[in-house]
Design a protein around this motif. Structure first.
Motif, mmCIF file in Angstrom:
data_model
loop_
_atom_site.group_PDB
_atom_site.id
_atom_site.type_symbol
_atom_site.label_atom_id
_atom_site.label_comp_id
_atom_site.label_asym_id
_atom_site.label_seq_id
_atom_site.Cartn_x
_atom_site.Cartn_y
_atom_site.Cartn_z
ATOM 1 N N GLU A 1 -14.437 -59.104 82.584
ATOM 2 C CA GLU A 1 -14.130 -60.400 83.057
ATOM 3 C C GLU A 1 -14.080 -61.124 84.094
ATOM 4 O O GLU A 1 -13.997 -62.152 83.776
ATOM 5 C CB GLU A 1 -13.111 -59.802 81.608
ATOM 6 C CG GLU A 1 -13.891 -59.970 79.992
ATOM 7 C CD GLU A 1 -12.395 -59.834 79.405
ATOM 8 O OE1 GLU A 1 -12.803 -58.707 78.310
ATOM 9 O OE2 GLU A 1 -11.380 -59.846 79.769
ATOM 10 N N VAL A 2 -13.120 -60.981 84.747
ATOM 11 C CA VAL A 2 -12.789 -61.317 85.840
ATOM 12 C C VAL A 2 -13.543 -62.088 87.066
ATOM 13 O O VAL A 2 -13.344 -63.176 87.201
ATOM 14 C CB VAL A 2 -11.719 -60.265 86.990
ATOM 15 C CG1 VAL A 2 -11.480 -61.277 88.124
ATOM 16 C CG2 VAL A 2 -10.276 -59.929 85.878
ATOM 17 N N GLU A 3 -14.642 -61.194 86.705
ATOM 18 C CA GLU A 3 -15.933 -61.597 87.706
ATOM 19 C C GLU A 3 -16.519 -62.774 87.289
ATOM 20 O O GLU A 3 -16.761 -63.481 87.990
ATOM 21 C CB GLU A 3 -16.184 -60.924 87.906
ATOM 22 C CG GLU A 3 -16.124 -59.182 89.343
ATOM 23 C CD GLU A 3 -17.000 -58.172 88.717
ATOM 24 O OE1 GLU A 3 -17.992 -57.987 87.991
ATOM 25 O OE2 GLU A 3 -16.594 -57.001 89.969
ATOM 26 N N GLY A 4 -16.502 -62.509 86.220
ATOM 27 C CA GLY A 4 -17.613 -63.400 85.400
ATOM 28 C C GLY A 4 -16.412 -65.277 85.796
ATOM 29 O O GLY A 4 -17.177 -65.894 85.911
ATOM 30 N N VAL A 5 -15.361 -65.114 84.959
ATOM 31 C CA VAL A 5 -14.836 -66.057 85.281
ATOM 32 C C VAL A 5 -14.490 -66.303 86.847
ATOM 33 O O VAL A 5 -14.151 -67.860 87.471
ATOM 34 C CB VAL A 5 -13.434 -66.618 84.461
ATOM 35 C CG1 VAL A 5 -13.239 -66.421 83.127
ATOM 36 C CG2 VAL A 5 -12.512 -65.242 85.466
ATOM 37 N N ARG B 1 -16.839 -66.308 88.870
ATOM 38 C CA ARG B 1 -17.871 -67.123 89.193
ATOM 39 C C ARG B 1 -18.087 -68.474 88.694
ATOM 40 O O ARG B 1 -18.329 -68.822 90.028
ATOM 41 C CB ARG B 1 -19.178 -65.646 88.779
ATOM 42 C CG ARG B 1 -20.260 -66.018 89.236
ATOM 43 C CD ARG B 1 -21.801 -65.043 88.944
ATOM 44 N NE ARG B 1 -20.878 -64.499 87.341
ATOM 45 C CZ ARG B 1 -20.621 -63.390 86.990
ATOM 46 N NH1 ARG B 1 -20.354 -62.349 88.245
ATOM 47 N NH2 ARG B 1 -20.630 -62.940 85.991
ATOM 48 N N LEU B 2 -17.612 -68.664 87.841
ATOM 49 C CA LEU B 2 -17.854 -69.933 86.963
ATOM 50 C C LEU B 2 -16.730 -70.630 88.077
ATOM 51 O O LEU B 2 -17.369 -71.879 88.317
ATOM 52 C CB LEU B 2 -17.730 -69.512 85.737
ATOM 53 C CG LEU B 2 -18.958 -69.438 85.049
ATOM 54 C CD1 LEU B 2 -18.103 -68.917 83.973
ATOM 55 C CD2 LEU B 2 -20.129 -70.704 85.045
ATOM 56 N N LEU B 3 -15.761 -70.813 88.617
ATOM 57 C CA LEU B 3 -14.668 -71.737 88.917
ATOM 58 C C LEU B 3 -14.815 -71.820 90.471
ATOM 59 O O LEU B 3 -14.924 -72.740 90.740
ATOM 60 C CB LEU B 3 -13.235 -70.566 88.374
ATOM 61 C CG LEU B 3 -13.144 -70.796 87.091
ATOM 62 C CD1 LEU B 3 -11.076 -69.986 86.319
ATOM 63 C CD2 LEU B 3 -12.839 -72.097 86.494
ATOM 64 N N ASN B 4 -15.736 -70.165 90.850
ATOM 65 C CA ASN B 4 -15.471 -70.571 92.146
ATOM 66 C C ASN B 4 -16.920 -71.175 92.611
ATOM 67 O O ASN B 4 -16.809 -71.965 93.873
ATOM 68 C CB ASN B 4 -15.050 -69.086 93.269
ATOM 69 C CG ASN B 4 -14.226 -69.029 93.389
ATOM 70 O OD1 ASN B 4 -13.178 -69.754 92.870
ATOM 71 N ND2 ASN B 4 -13.606 -67.423 93.326
#
Length: 343
Positions: A109-113, A115-118
């Motif tokens: 979950e942390v990796e997903g958000v 990736r999208l934000l950064n």
């Protein structure tokens, strides 16, 4: 030949910068001008270049919904579908697209958000749940990203959030059963790591305490937001030598499992067991019998969360109320209620 922003501006009688402001839903553009420019866009068949727009404005006009990790729970519970409907409706009205992300565990979950934000694919995130010690909230808060929590954070009380007063809602549900004469009242909770489970359990316990009623540990059962949890809880309760006469359940879907189990064992609601649950999804009124349920305004939770997030993105310097509470109300359906005095 492709229609350009200058073509739209010329036909609308405004400057290209005004057209750009209309596209970005700038608050200084009047509703009349915005409507006029958008009508011209439709007439000319103009479609903005999203990538170019993002480079200039440094925004994506997209937000992300972070789903709970349990896909089974998500797609079998009307609560999440109605929540997402509210989010998408308001986002669309404000000119924002919605992406959906999930992960099999907290690390994903942390990796997903991240990736999208950064990667500048979204401007902010809406979390559909509130867990205790949540690494996703840690990441978003520590890196200064725009996000809104649907629920309540114990660790970060100053973040933007939209919630119900779940303690009071559960208190009201329990007190209603007490007003009918019930003294042996059970509670079916959700996962213990969710703040909503903790808050609703507290409301139940507070109501018992304020009414001078005994708290029986064996009358409190934890589970998931699934029918199976209700089915198992019902089997447990009905096999107790001193069973409850009424139960407060954390979710309507859990109640359906209880109804199924009671029907199989030839028990009746409310004659053998009274039920009050949460969310007031449409099926709660169509079940047999119709369920009494706390209406928490699911659509409004999603709609408001979307509005709050997009406002914070567009006006990051402005101060907003950190926590918005959506009112609740108990929808009493007499067919699932029984006064103990009638027995």
């Amino acid at each position: 030949m492709a229609v350009t922003i200058k073509d739209v501006a010329k036909k609308a009688g405004v400057s290209p910068s005004t057209v750009s402001r209309v596209l970005s839903n700038h608050p200084r553009i009047s509703a009349e001008t915005s409507r006029k420019v958008k009508d011209i866009m439709d007439q000319l068949g103009y479609h903005p270049n999203i990538m170019a727009k993002s480079l200039v404005s440094k925004t994506t006009n997209s937000i992300c919904i972070m789903l709970p990790k349990s896909a089974e729970e998500l797609f079998s519970n009307f609560f999440f579908m109605e929540l997402i409907r509210g989010i998408v409706t308001q986002a669309s009205r404000l000119g924002y697209d919605v992406l959906i992300s999930s992960g099999a565990n907290e690390k994903e979950e942390v990796e997903g958000v991240s990736r999208l934000l950064n990667g500048r694919r979204v401007d902010g995130v809406i979390l559909l749940y509130s867990r205790q010690d949540d690494p996703v909230i840690d990441f978003l808060y520590e890196n200064g990203h725009h996000f809104v929590l649907i629920g309540r954070s114990e660790q970060y009380p100053d973040i933007l959030s939209v919630d119900n007063d779940n303690v009071q809602a559960s208190y009201d549900a329990t007190k209603h059963l007490i007003s009918l004469g019930h003294e042996r009242i059970g509670f079916v909770s959700g996962p213990p790591d969710l703040v909503v489970s903790k808050d609703r359990l507290k409301g139940y316990l507070d109501a018992l305490h304020d009414s001078g009623l005994e708290m029986r540990p064996e009358w409190i059962v934890e589970g998931e937001f699934l029918q199976e949890s209700g089915y198992r809880a019902m089997s447990f309760f009905m096999n107790l030598p001193d069973r409850p006469t009424a139960i407060v359940l954390i979710d309507d879907v859990v109640s359906f499992g209880v109804l199924r189990g009671l029907h199989e064992l030839k028990y009746k609601v409310p004659e053998d067991l009274c039920l009050v649950s949460f969310n007031n999804i449409p099926l709660s009124e169509l079940s047999t019998p119709p369920l009494s349920s706390i209406d928490i305004g699911i659509y409004n939770l999603g709609y408001t969360a979307s509005q709050v997030l997009i406002q914070s993105i567009q006006n990051s310097d402005k101060t907003y109320p950190r926590r918005q509470i959506i009112p609740h109300r108990l929808m009493v359906r007499e067919s699932s209620m029984y006064s103990i005095s009638k027995k």
